[in-house]
Design a protein around this motif. Structure first.
Motif, PDB file in Angstrom:
ATOM      1  N   GLU A 178       7.009   9.407   1.278  1.00 22.44           N
ATOM      2  CA  GLU A 178       8.095  10.068   0.560  1.00 22.44           C
ATOM      3  C   GLU A 178       8.116   9.689  -0.917  1.00 22.44           C
ATOM      4  N   ARG A 179       7.371   8.644  -1.282  1.00 22.87           N
ATOM      5  CA  ARG A 179       7.275   8.224  -2.670  1.00 22.87           C
ATOM      6  C   ARG A 179       6.124   8.946  -3.358  1.00 22.87           C
ATOM      7  N   GLU A 180       6.152   8.934  -4.684  1.00 22.45           N
ATOM      8  CA  GLU A 180       5.133   9.615  -5.475  1.00 22.45           C
ATOM      9  C   GLU A 180       3.777   8.939  -5.312  1.00 22.45           C
ATOM     10  N   ASN A 181       2.757   9.739  -5.062  1.00 26.02           N
ATOM     11  CA  ASN A 181       1.377   9.252  -5.003  1.00 26.02           C
ATOM     12  C   ASN A 181       0.501  10.314  -5.650  1.00 26.02           C
ATOM     13  N   LYS A 182       0.764  10.550  -6.932  1.00 26.75           N
ATOM     14  CA  LYS A 182       0.082  11.635  -7.642  1.00 26.75           C
ATOM     15  C   LYS A 182      -1.420  11.403  -7.751  1.00 26.75           C
ATOM     16  N   PHE A 183      -1.841  10.139  -7.553  1.00 23.81           N
ATOM     17  CA  PHE A 183      -3.265   9.855  -7.665  1.00 23.81           C
ATOM     18  C   PHE A 183      -3.998  10.062  -6.338  1.00 23.81           C
ATOM     19  N   HIS A 184      -3.240  10.297  -5.261  1.00 26.48           N
ATOM     20  CA  HIS A 184      -3.821  10.615  -3.953  1.00 26.48           C
ATOM     21  C   HIS A 184      -4.822   9.543  -3.506  1.00 26.48           C
ATOM     22  N   GLN A 185      -4.430   8.286  -3.679  1.00 29.97           N
ATOM     23  CA  GLN A 185      -5.296   7.180  -3.310  1.00 29.97           C
ATOM     24  C   GLN A 185      -4.902   6.632  -1.935  1.00 29.97           C
TER      25      GLN A 185
ATOM     26  N   ASP B  74       0.861  -1.179   0.000  1.00 25.46           N
ATOM     27  CA  ASP B  74       0.000   0.000   0.000  1.00 25.46           C
ATOM     28  C   ASP B  74       0.899   1.230   0.000  1.00 25.46           C
ATOM     29  N   MET B  75       0.965   1.907  -1.143  1.00 28.89           N
ATOM     30  CA  MET B  75       1.884   3.027  -1.301  1.00 28.89           C
ATOM     31  C   MET B  75       1.527   4.226  -0.426  1.00 28.89           C
ATOM     32  N   SER B  76       0.330   4.248   0.128  1.00 28.71           N
ATOM     33  CA  SER B  76      -0.017   5.358   1.018  1.00 28.71           C
ATOM     34  C   SER B  76       0.813   5.319   2.298  1.00 28.71           C
ATOM     35  N   TYR B  77       1.476   4.176   2.565  1.00 30.40           N
ATOM     36  CA  TYR B  77       2.373   4.069   3.715  1.00 30.40           C
ATOM     37  C   TYR B  77       3.804   4.470   3.358  1.00 30.40           C
ATOM     38  N   MET B  78       3.997   4.927   2.126  1.00 27.61           N
ATOM     39  CA  MET B  78       5.314   5.398   1.683  1.00 27.61           C
ATOM     40  C   MET B  78       5.180   6.866   1.280  1.00 27.61           C
TER      41      MET B  78
ATOM     42  N   ARG C  84      13.931   3.976  -8.532  1.00 24.17           N
ATOM     43  CA  ARG C  84      14.793   2.958  -7.931  1.00 24.17           C
ATOM     44  C   ARG C  84      15.541   3.612  -6.774  1.00 24.17           C
ATOM     45  N   GLY C  85      15.546   2.946  -5.614  1.00 23.35           N
ATOM     46  CA  GLY C  85      16.253   3.530  -4.489  1.00 23.35           C
ATOM     47  C   GLY C  85      16.226   2.637  -3.260  1.00 23.35           C
ATOM     48  N   ILE C  86      16.972   3.053  -2.243  1.00 31.72           N
ATOM     49  CA  ILE C  86      17.052   2.324  -0.977  1.00 31.72           C
ATOM     50  C   ILE C  86      15.954   2.835  -0.046  1.00 31.72           C
ATOM     51  N   VAL C  87      15.232   1.904   0.568  1.00 32.20           N
ATOM     52  CA  VAL C  87      14.129   2.268   1.459  1.00 32.20           C
ATOM     53  C   VAL C  87      14.274   1.515   2.777  1.00 32.20           C
ATOM     54  N   ASP C  88      13.592   2.005   3.782  1.00 32.57           N
ATOM     55  CA  ASP C  88      13.615   1.373   5.095  1.00 32.57           C
ATOM     56  C   ASP C  88      12.808   0.072   5.062  1.00 32.57           C
ATOM     57  N   LYS C  89      13.421  -1.017   5.461  1.00 37.07           N
ATOM     58  CA  LYS C  89      12.776  -2.326   5.408  1.00 37.07           C
ATOM     59  C   LYS C  89      11.482  -2.356   6.213  1.00 37.07           C
ATOM     60  N   GLU C  90      11.510  -1.844   7.431  1.00 42.05           N
ATOM     61  CA  GLU C  90      10.332  -1.914   8.291  1.00 42.05           C
ATOM     62  C   GLU C  90       9.171  -1.107   7.730  1.00 42.05           C
TER      63      GLU C  90
END
Length: 340
Positions: free
Chosen positions: A115-122, A109-113, A150-156
């Motif tokens: 800092e990442r792009e969520n241009k659709f605001h879902q 669920d990208m809403s928990y990220m 592409r990038g490094i993200v926090d595992k938890e």
């Protein structure tokens, strides 16, 4: 030569599958996987929301089609009959194994990220991407082909986005199985996914008046939710461009009309944005005099998309001649509503 698309976000599952080819077998042409995505499956909830995801949407046809086209088996490791934590254990095991050439995909669920792009605001925003371990036990490498990131993200943080995702899914591909797709497989996949009907536009033509008129249990208040995900669904129409350029290049045709049809595709995509805006405005203000404008826009979009499909069918027919395939009927005129 493969003309590289520029940041076209179409369908996260297909983008992940094509990324395996891009990363491992760059000379293979992955574009046939985009065939039919312009009419990819969607659902309508009991509340009338048109959604790109739902618990019972079946994506297995993408997996067996990938094998048919490119020879690589897609293994669906996520078990919907198991608890989220059990599926998390499977994901962790797959990443720990680090099998050479294996690409592990998971839906989060990208809403928990944030800092990442969520241009659709879902929210929720279920989305498939590729995960890999790093030397740091607390960090993962995230490859998101659909958003070209592409990038490094926090595992938890990713684990939370996986566990809290109300839907869920995951699969993997072993890249060492990849092979060039055959002409017959490409032909078969195109025919399976081509339909003359514009399903999303047709649904909107029916659903929006029902909500405006308060029919079939709907009300004007339902409109905002109904069209909330239209921007996500609209981007699937960009897949027409992949298919057109594939047939143009593979048949050695002139691409002089290609830009004109990309403009038409853009008009379809922007048309969905316009319909969404007008529908929400009607729902929020209670003023339904915009209904005629909405219906006119949908009719216009329907006509444009039919013209795009007719051109795609023409290019396909020329491609079959170039490939010396058996004669085929014009799909745009004779398709029986097949869709992927």
């Amino acid at each position: 030569m493969i003309r590289e698309e520029v940041s076209i976000k179409v369908h996260c599952i297909v983008s992940c599958l094509c990324e395996v080819i891009r990363e491992e077998r760059a000379l293979l042409d992955y574009r046939p996987m985009y065939f039919g995505l312009w009419d990819a499956a969607f659902d309508v909830t009991d509340q009338g929301e048109i959604t790109y995801y739902q618990h019972d949407l079946d994506h297995s046809h993408y997996f067996w089609s990938y094998r048919d086209l490119f020879g690589a088996t897609v293994v669906e490791w996520y078990d919907k009959n198991k608890h989220k934590n059990e599926n998390l254990d499977t994901l962790l095991t797959l990443l720990d194994e680090e099998t050479p050439g294996r690409y592990v995909m998971a839906q989060i669920d990208m809403s928990y990220m944030p800092e990442r792009e969520n241009k659709f605001h879902q929210k929720p925003f279920p989305h498939f991407l590729i995960l890999t371990k790093t030397e740091d036990d607390h960090k993962w490498m995230m490859l998101d082909p659909d958003f070209r990131w592409r990038g490094i993200v926090d595992k938890e943080q990713v684990v939370q986005a996986f566990v809290e995702n109300p839907f869920g899914g995951g699969f993997y591909v072993d890249a060492n199985e990849l092979a060039e797709s055959s002409v017959m497989a490409v032909d078969r996949y195109f025919q399976q996914g081509f339909t003359e009907h514009n399903e999303l536009t047709n649904l909107l033509k029916t659903l929006i008046p029902q909500m405006v008129d308060g029919k079939n249990g709907y009300s004007l208040d339902d409109l905002t939710l109904a069209v909330r995900q239209l921007p996500v669904l609209a981007i699937r129409k960009y897949s027409y461009e992949h298919a057109m350029m594939y047939f143009i290049e593979e048949a050695g045709l002139s691409d002089e009309t290609f830009d004109a049809y990309t403009d038409l595709v853009e008009r379809i995509v922007q048309g969905f944005h316009s319909v969404q805006y007008m529908a929400i405005k009607m729902s929020m203000t209670g003023k339904t005099d915009l209904l005629d404008a909405v219906m006119n826009k949908l009719e216009e979009m329907d006509g444009i998309e039919t013209a795009v499909k007719n051109e795609l069918d023409r290019l396909y027919q020329l491609w079959t001649i170039h490939q010396q395939l058996p004669d085929t009927l014009s799909l745009a005129k004779n398709a029986k509503g097949r869709t992927l």
